[in-house]
Motif scaffolding. Structure first.
Motif, PDB file in Angstrom:
ATOM      1  N   LEU A   6     -10.403  -0.329  -7.997  1.00 39.91           N
ATOM      2  CA  LEU A   6     -10.283   0.064  -6.599  1.00 39.91           C
ATOM      3  C   LEU A   6     -10.022   1.561  -6.559  1.00 39.91           C
ATOM      4  N   GLU A   7     -10.952   2.295  -5.993  1.00 39.60           N
ATOM      5  CA  GLU A   7     -10.781   3.740  -5.877  1.00 39.60           C
ATOM      6  C   GLU A   7      -9.755   4.039  -4.801  1.00 39.60           C
ATOM      7  N   ARG A   8      -8.844   4.908  -5.114  1.00 41.29           N
ATOM      8  CA  ARG A   8      -7.812   5.278  -4.150  1.00 41.29           C
ATOM      9  C   ARG A   8      -8.394   6.312  -3.186  1.00 41.29           C
ATOM     10  N   PRO A   9      -8.356   6.001  -1.877  1.00 41.58           N
ATOM     11  CA  PRO A   9      -8.863   6.954  -0.896  1.00 41.58           C
ATOM     12  C   PRO A   9      -7.938   8.168  -0.802  1.00 41.58           C
ATOM     13  N   GLY A  10      -8.450   9.239  -0.236  1.00 43.02           N
ATOM     14  CA  GLY A  10      -7.688  10.478  -0.138  1.00 43.02           C
ATOM     15  C   GLY A  10      -6.506  10.423   0.812  1.00 43.02           C
ATOM     16  N   ASP A  11      -6.596   9.650   1.869  1.00 41.71           N
ATOM     17  CA  ASP A  11      -5.491   9.640   2.835  1.00 41.71           C
ATOM     18  C   ASP A  11      -4.571   8.455   2.591  1.00 41.71           C
ATOM     19  N   GLU A  12      -3.290   8.655   2.847  1.00 39.37           N
ATOM     20  CA  GLU A  12      -2.273   7.640   2.558  1.00 39.37           C
ATOM     21  C   GLU A  12      -2.407   6.390   3.424  1.00 39.37           C
ATOM     22  N   GLU A  13      -2.813   6.527   4.656  1.00 39.44           N
ATOM     23  CA  GLU A  13      -2.946   5.353   5.529  1.00 39.44           C
ATOM     24  C   GLU A  13      -3.987   4.382   4.985  1.00 39.44           C
ATOM     25  N   THR A  14      -5.104   4.904   4.525  1.00 35.55           N
ATOM     26  CA  THR A  14      -6.133   4.043   3.947  1.00 35.55           C
ATOM     27  C   THR A  14      -5.680   3.503   2.591  1.00 35.55           C
ATOM     28  N   ALA A  15      -4.934   4.318   1.826  1.00 38.98           N
ATOM     29  CA  ALA A  15      -4.434   3.869   0.525  1.00 38.98           C
ATOM     30  C   ALA A  15      -3.511   2.670   0.680  1.00 38.98           C
ATOM     31  N   LYS A  16      -2.806   2.562   1.801  1.00 38.00           N
ATOM     32  CA  LYS A  16      -1.894   1.441   2.038  1.00 38.00           C
ATOM     33  C   LYS A  16      -2.647   0.114   2.177  1.00 38.00           C
TER      34      LYS A  16
END
Length: 144
Positions: A6-16
């Motif tokens: 799972l690629e971690r997105p750049g923004d924290e909200e999407t990473a959650k």
């Protein structure tokens, strides 16, 4: 054996959203590997995946690797791999006194992993950590 990254997105909200995505993947893969979708083992797997991927979102960076493997014994092995800036700090359970536990807002995750697994461990590798677990196939003892 099934694996995903799972690629971690750049923004924290999407990473959650990564723990939910990982949980959905693991549930589907466990069913594909022959485990009953509504079993205690799969319920424990979902909780373990949620906790371990949440830890990677909170404490690591980069992609999250997840592997599920049905062993010859029928046991299910879960592995979660991250890229962590805290190399040398192997994840471990910290036991708090009841007073400390009542005042801390975090730090119970690996205790949950310990309780929901028949065995678990953590290792450091070249770029981060690998945490492995065998989800318990039955209800856990010692619940409050």
């Amino acid at each position: 054996m099934s694996s995903t990254v799972l690629e971690r997105p750049g923004d924290e909200e999407t990473a959650k959203k990564l723990p939910g995505m990982a949980r959905a993947w693991a549930t589907e893969r466990a069913h594909h590997l022959g485990y009953e979708p509504n079993s205690t083992l799969v319920f424990h797997l979902e909780l373990l995946v949620s906790e371990l991927v949440t830890n990677t979102v909170a404490h690591a960076f980069g992609a999250v690797g997840i592997t599920l493997c049905r062993e010859r014994s029928g046991a299910l092995l879960l592995e979660v791999c991250d890229h962590s800036p805290k190399l040398g700090n192997t994840p471990r359970v910290v036991h708090h006194s009841s007073i400390e536990a009542a005042t801390h807002t975090h730090g119970r995750g690996l205790l949950l992993v310990e309780k929901l697994s028949t065995a678990w461990g953590a290792e450091t590798h070249g770029t981060g950590h690998l945490v492995w677990s065998y989800p318990a196939p039955a209800e856990v003892e010692g619940g409050s």
